[in-house]
Design a protein around this motif. Structure first.
Motif, mmCIF file in Angstrom:
data_model
loop_
_atom_site.group_PDB
_atom_site.id
_atom_site.type_symbol
_atom_site.label_atom_id
_atom_site.label_comp_id
_atom_site.label_asym_id
_atom_site.label_seq_id
_atom_site.Cartn_x
_atom_site.Cartn_y
_atom_site.Cartn_z
ATOM 1 N N ASP A 129 -2.526 4.722 -6.227
ATOM 2 C CA ASP A 129 -2.653 4.234 -7.610
ATOM 3 C C ASP A 129 -1.312 4.125 -8.344
ATOM 4 O O ASP A 129 -1.274 4.187 -9.570
ATOM 5 C CB ASP A 129 -3.617 5.131 -8.403
ATOM 6 N N ASN A 130 -0.189 3.970 -7.615
ATOM 7 C CA ASN A 130 1.084 3.845 -8.325
ATOM 8 C C ASN A 130 1.756 2.486 -8.097
ATOM 9 O O ASN A 130 2.979 2.372 -8.089
ATOM 10 C CB ASN A 130 2.045 4.989 -7.979
ATOM 11 N N LEU A 131 0.950 1.455 -7.943
ATOM 12 C CA LEU A 131 1.504 0.123 -7.731
ATOM 13 C C LEU A 131 2.397 -0.308 -8.896
ATOM 14 O O LEU A 131 3.411 -0.988 -8.684
ATOM 15 C CB LEU A 131 0.373 -0.891 -7.534
ATOM 16 N N ALA A 132 2.060 0.102 -10.107
ATOM 17 C CA ALA A 132 2.894 -0.260 -11.259
ATOM 18 C C ALA A 132 4.300 0.306 -11.114
ATOM 19 O O ALA A 132 5.288 -0.359 -11.473
ATOM 20 C CB ALA A 132 2.243 0.244 -12.552
ATOM 21 N N GLU A 133 4.426 1.514 -10.582
ATOM 22 C CA GLU A 133 5.751 2.113 -10.348
ATOM 23 C C GLU A 133 6.486 1.364 -9.242
ATOM 24 O O GLU A 133 7.693 1.120 -9.331
ATOM 25 C CB GLU A 133 5.604 3.593 -9.987
ATOM 26 N N ILE A 134 5.780 1.021 -8.185
ATOM 27 C CA ILE A 134 6.392 0.286 -7.076
ATOM 28 C C ILE A 134 6.985 -1.035 -7.574
ATOM 29 O O ILE A 134 8.089 -1.422 -7.196
ATOM 30 C CB ILE A 134 5.366 0.042 -5.953
ATOM 31 N N LYS A 135 6.278 -1.705 -8.460
ATOM 32 C CA LYS A 135 6.754 -2.991 -8.974
ATOM 33 C C LYS A 135 8.022 -2.855 -9.813
ATOM 34 O O LYS A 135 8.756 -3.832 -10.003
ATOM 35 C CB LYS A 135 5.655 -3.647 -9.816
ATOM 36 N N LEU A 136 8.305 -1.639 -10.304
ATOM 37 C CA LEU A 136 9.500 -1.404 -11.114
ATOM 38 C C LEU A 136 10.756 -1.175 -10.273
ATOM 39 O O LEU A 136 11.861 -1.113 -10.820
ATOM 40 C CB LEU A 136 9.285 -0.201 -12.040
ATOM 41 N N LEU A 137 10.597 -1.035 -8.963
ATOM 42 C CA LEU A 137 11.760 -0.794 -8.108
ATOM 43 C C LEU A 137 12.716 -1.977 -8.162
ATOM 44 O O LEU A 137 12.308 -3.133 -8.167
ATOM 45 C CB LEU A 137 11.313 -0.530 -6.670
ATOM 46 N N ASP A 138 14.012 -1.640 -8.190
ATOM 47 C CA ASP A 138 15.073 -2.643 -8.284
ATOM 48 C C ASP A 138 15.709 -2.813 -6.906
ATOM 49 O O ASP A 138 16.307 -1.872 -6.384
ATOM 50 C CB ASP A 138 16.118 -2.173 -9.300
ATOM 51 N N PRO A 139 15.601 -3.976 -6.285
ATOM 52 C CA PRO A 139 16.157 -4.168 -4.937
ATOM 53 C C PRO A 139 17.653 -3.921 -4.838
ATOM 54 O O PRO A 139 18.161 -3.685 -3.748
ATOM 55 C CB PRO A 139 15.822 -5.636 -4.625
ATOM 56 N N SER A 140 18.385 -3.958 -5.945
ATOM 57 C CA SER A 140 19.823 -3.694 -5.905
ATOM 58 C C SER A 140 20.149 -2.209 -6.013
ATOM 59 O O SER A 140 21.270 -1.791 -5.714
ATOM 60 C CB SER A 140 20.529 -4.457 -7.026
ATOM 61 N N LYS A 141 19.155 -1.393 -6.409
ATOM 62 C CA LYS A 141 19.397 0.030 -6.648
ATOM 63 C C LYS A 141 18.562 0.955 -5.776
ATOM 64 O O LYS A 141 18.909 2.125 -5.614
ATOM 65 C CB LYS A 141 19.100 0.366 -8.117
ATOM 66 N N HIS A 142 17.448 0.460 -5.247
ATOM 67 C CA HIS A 142 16.510 1.323 -4.532
ATOM 68 C C HIS A 142 16.319 0.821 -3.101
ATOM 69 O O HIS A 142 16.138 -0.367 -2.879
ATOM 70 C CB HIS A 142 15.168 1.353 -5.259
ATOM 71 N N CYS A 143 16.329 1.759 -2.148
ATOM 72 C CA CYS A 143 16.328 1.374 -0.732
ATOM 73 C C CYS A 143 14.970 0.919 -0.231
ATOM 74 O O CYS A 143 14.885 0.116 0.708
ATOM 75 C CB CYS A 143 16.845 2.518 0.132
ATOM 76 N N GLY A 144 13.866 1.423 -0.816
ATOM 77 C CA GLY A 144 12.573 1.026 -0.302
ATOM 78 C C GLY A 144 11.443 1.886 -0.831
ATOM 79 O O GLY A 144 11.652 2.823 -1.607
ATOM 80 N N VAL A 145 10.234 1.560 -0.391
ATOM 81 C CA VAL A 145 9.049 2.342 -0.709
ATOM 82 C C VAL A 145 8.473 2.868 0.595
ATOM 83 O O VAL A 145 8.330 2.130 1.571
ATOM 84 C CB VAL A 145 8.010 1.512 -1.498
ATOM 85 N N LYS A 146 8.163 4.166 0.618
ATOM 86 C CA LYS A 146 7.644 4.807 1.822
ATOM 87 C C LYS A 146 6.124 4.907 1.728
ATOM 88 O O LYS A 146 5.582 5.419 0.748
ATOM 89 C CB LYS A 146 8.246 6.211 1.974
ATOM 90 N N VAL A 147 5.449 4.418 2.765
ATOM 91 C CA VAL A 147 3.989 4.468 2.822
ATOM 92 C C VAL A 147 3.582 5.335 4.001
ATOM 93 O O VAL A 147 3.897 5.026 5.150
ATOM 94 C CB VAL A 147 3.382 3.057 2.965
ATOM 95 N N PHE A 148 2.923 6.449 3.722
ATOM 96 C CA PHE A 148 2.344 7.297 4.766
ATOM 97 C C PHE A 148 0.943 6.776 5.041
ATOM 98 O O PHE A 148 0.098 6.739 4.147
ATOM 99 C CB PHE A 148 2.275 8.754 4.314
ATOM 100 N N MET A 149 0.716 6.404 6.272
ATOM 101 C CA MET A 149 -0.537 5.758 6.627
ATOM 102 C C MET A 149 -1.274 6.604 7.653
ATOM 103 O O MET A 149 -0.937 6.641 8.820
ATOM 104 C CB MET A 149 -0.222 4.377 7.223
ATOM 105 N N GLY A 150 -2.242 7.366 7.192
ATOM 106 C CA GLY A 150 -3.083 8.102 8.112
ATOM 107 C C GLY A 150 -2.555 9.451 8.542
ATOM 108 O O GLY A 150 -3.185 10.113 9.342
ATOM 109 N N ALA A 151 -1.389 9.891 8.018
ATOM 110 C CA ALA A 151 -0.862 11.181 8.438
ATOM 111 C C ALA A 151 0.105 11.688 7.385
ATOM 112 O O ALA A 151 1.274 11.376 7.404
ATOM 113 C CB ALA A 151 -0.157 11.073 9.786
ATOM 114 N N SER A 152 -0.409 12.475 6.448
ATOM 115 C CA SER A 152 0.463 13.003 5.408
ATOM 116 C C SER A 152 -0.235 14.163 4.730
ATOM 117 O O SER A 152 -1.324 14.577 5.118
ATOM 118 C CB SER A 152 0.830 11.910 4.402
ATOM 119 N N THR A 153 0.418 14.675 3.681
ATOM 120 C CA THR A 153 -0.184 15.731 2.879
ATOM 121 C C THR A 153 -0.151 15.294 1.423
ATOM 122 O O THR A 153 0.653 14.476 1.019
ATOM 123 C CB THR A 153 0.584 17.049 3.035
#
Length: 444
Positions: A129-153
């Motif tokens: 539920d944090n898609l709004a935060e993901i959309k705020l990422l700046d490609p010149s300042k932020h390296c990426g978004v990490k998605v844990f798929m099926g194995a996390s805490t």
């Protein structure tokens, strides 16, 4: 202005090895030539017999700050990193609290500005539920978004198909994925439970098998193709997954893959001796899988080598298998382990440099790093292939103070590391300060 002149180095860069001199001035590589005469003010380093490499750019580390600092800190683990020839890193969001907002992300940058010895960037962690935060990422300042798929805490696990679809559709930055299928792991656990009441470390690659990895990786690749997303699949561990990735140079690939040094070094044969020390997710698999990963690096099906450095305390590892945390410390010994792979004929030095420096810089579009070029930042590591490194408790710099490589003698030795032209490691001693490091920036 003080300058550094590195003489008689064997530069490993852009698919060749060439004897050259390098002058460093004002954080950057000022000049590269076959012979550069020393001038007043130069600090001259004779690199005769040594290889000069662009510093390793590690695109996957867990430095445990904030909230888990009993395991490691940005200061302690970046210290170990520069001792291992890593000059830049990108750090993961599964800390406490998890890095799932832009505010939390910027707080980590502030910590690194005060304490990191290597250049740094940090991933935002995806939730359902944090898609709004993901959309705020700046490609010149932020390296990426990490998605844990099926194995996390915690809330970093993203399994809802609609949430995943939206992330792949709308992310303005590179999506990096941990791919293991929770459903397949649950099926494996139920099946194995029919014959065993207690699991051991030898069961780890059975519970988290190639089907668990492939099911999740193939789903991620399918989503990326559907939305024409930029996807980087982390820590590939199985031969089966390799069919998902194209061979060839990294330029213009939209879907790329990574292997980690421990999956290239260890196999399931090592569980008996090392036990929970090498418990990690995805699990270390068979010798045949390890062999295929090494081959895929040489054919460019796998594009990048990283560490997935993930320290836990020794005490945390000394519990029964099912309670033991997954992860191991690696940044200090990663590059040395790759030099052993070269000595064993598995890869060449130019291939190591391509996978640890050139390709991460290209994939993440890191500005002015990853190559030994005039005008680029002087992120460099000098390696002596004639001096060995015996790993001991005394020379291990991780905050957790243990390593699965204890008592191994590597075939090479890290002599010097420079970050932005600043000498931060020399002759087995860390000598840099946080003022040496910088926040990574990216072109787009």
């Amino acid at each position: 202005m003080s300058t550094t002149l590195i003489k008689n180095a064997r530069i490993v860069n852009e698919d060749c090895i060439e004897a050259m001199d390098v002058r460093i001035a004002d954080q950057r590589i000022q000049r590269i030539a076959s012979k550069i005469s020393a001038t007043e003010g130069d600090r001259v380093i004779d690199a005769k017999g040594c290889y000069l490499l662009p510093g390793m750019i590690d695109d996957q580390v867990h430095f445990r700050e904030p909230g888990l600092t009993h395991k490691g800190t940005i200061a302690s683990e970046s210290k170990a990193a520069v001792a291992g020839g890593i000059t830049s890193y990108m750090e993961m969001p599964n800390v406490n609290p998890a890095t799932t907002t832009i505010d939390a992300l910027e707080r980590k940058f502030a910590i690194a500005e005060e304490s990191s010895l290597a250049n740094y960037s940090f991933y935002l962690g995806a939730t359902e539920d944090n898609l709004a935060e993901i959309k705020l990422l700046d490609p010149s300042k932020h390296c990426g978004v990490k998605v844990f798929m099926g194995a996390s805490t915690g809330d970093l696990l993203v399994e809802d198909p609609a949430a995943l679809d939206a992330i792949f559709r709308d992310s303005p930055v590179l999506i990096v994925r941990h791919c293991e299928s929770g459903a397949v792991i649950s099926e494996n656990t139920a099946r194995l439970s029919e014959s065993k009441s207690t699991f051991t470390i030898e069961d780890h690659p059975i519970l988290r098998d190639d089907e668990a990895c492939y099911a999740s990786s193939s789903f991620a690749v399918g989503l990326a193709k559907k939305h024409n997303s930029q996807l980087h699949v982390l820590h590939i561990t199985t031969a089966k997954e390799l069919a998902l990735f194209e061979a060839g140079p990294i330029e213009n690939k939209r879907i790329t893959a990574e292997a980690c040094v421990h999956h290239l070094w260890f196999s399931d044969k090592d569980y008996g001796e090392l036990g929970n020390q090498i418990k990690c997710n995805p699990a270390i698999k068979s010798e045949s899988d390890r062999t295929m990963l090494l081959k895929a690096l040489t054919t460019n099906q796998i594009d990048i080598i990283a560490t997935d450095h993930a320290p836990h305390t020794w005490q945390e590892k000394q519990v029964p298998f099912e309670q033991a945390p997954a992860g191991l410390p690696l940044v200090q010994h990663a590059l040395l382990s790759l030099f052993d792979q070269v000595k064993n004929g598995q890869m060449t030095l130019p291939q190591i440099v391509e996978k640890t420096a050139h390709n991460p810089a290209i994939r993440y579009r890191i500005q002015d790093r990853g190559f030994i070029r005039e005008g680029y930042y002087a992120d460099l590591v000098l390696v002596d292939p004639t001096a060995s490194t015996l790993v001991s408790e005394e020379n291990t710099l991780y905050h957790c103070q243990w390593t699965p490589f204890l008592n191994h003698e590597f075939s090479a030795q890290i002599k010097n590391t420079w970050v932005n032209g600043n000498l931060v490691y020399e002759n087995e001693r860390v000598c840099g300060t946080p003022s040496s490091a910088m926040r990574l920036s990216f072109s787009h």
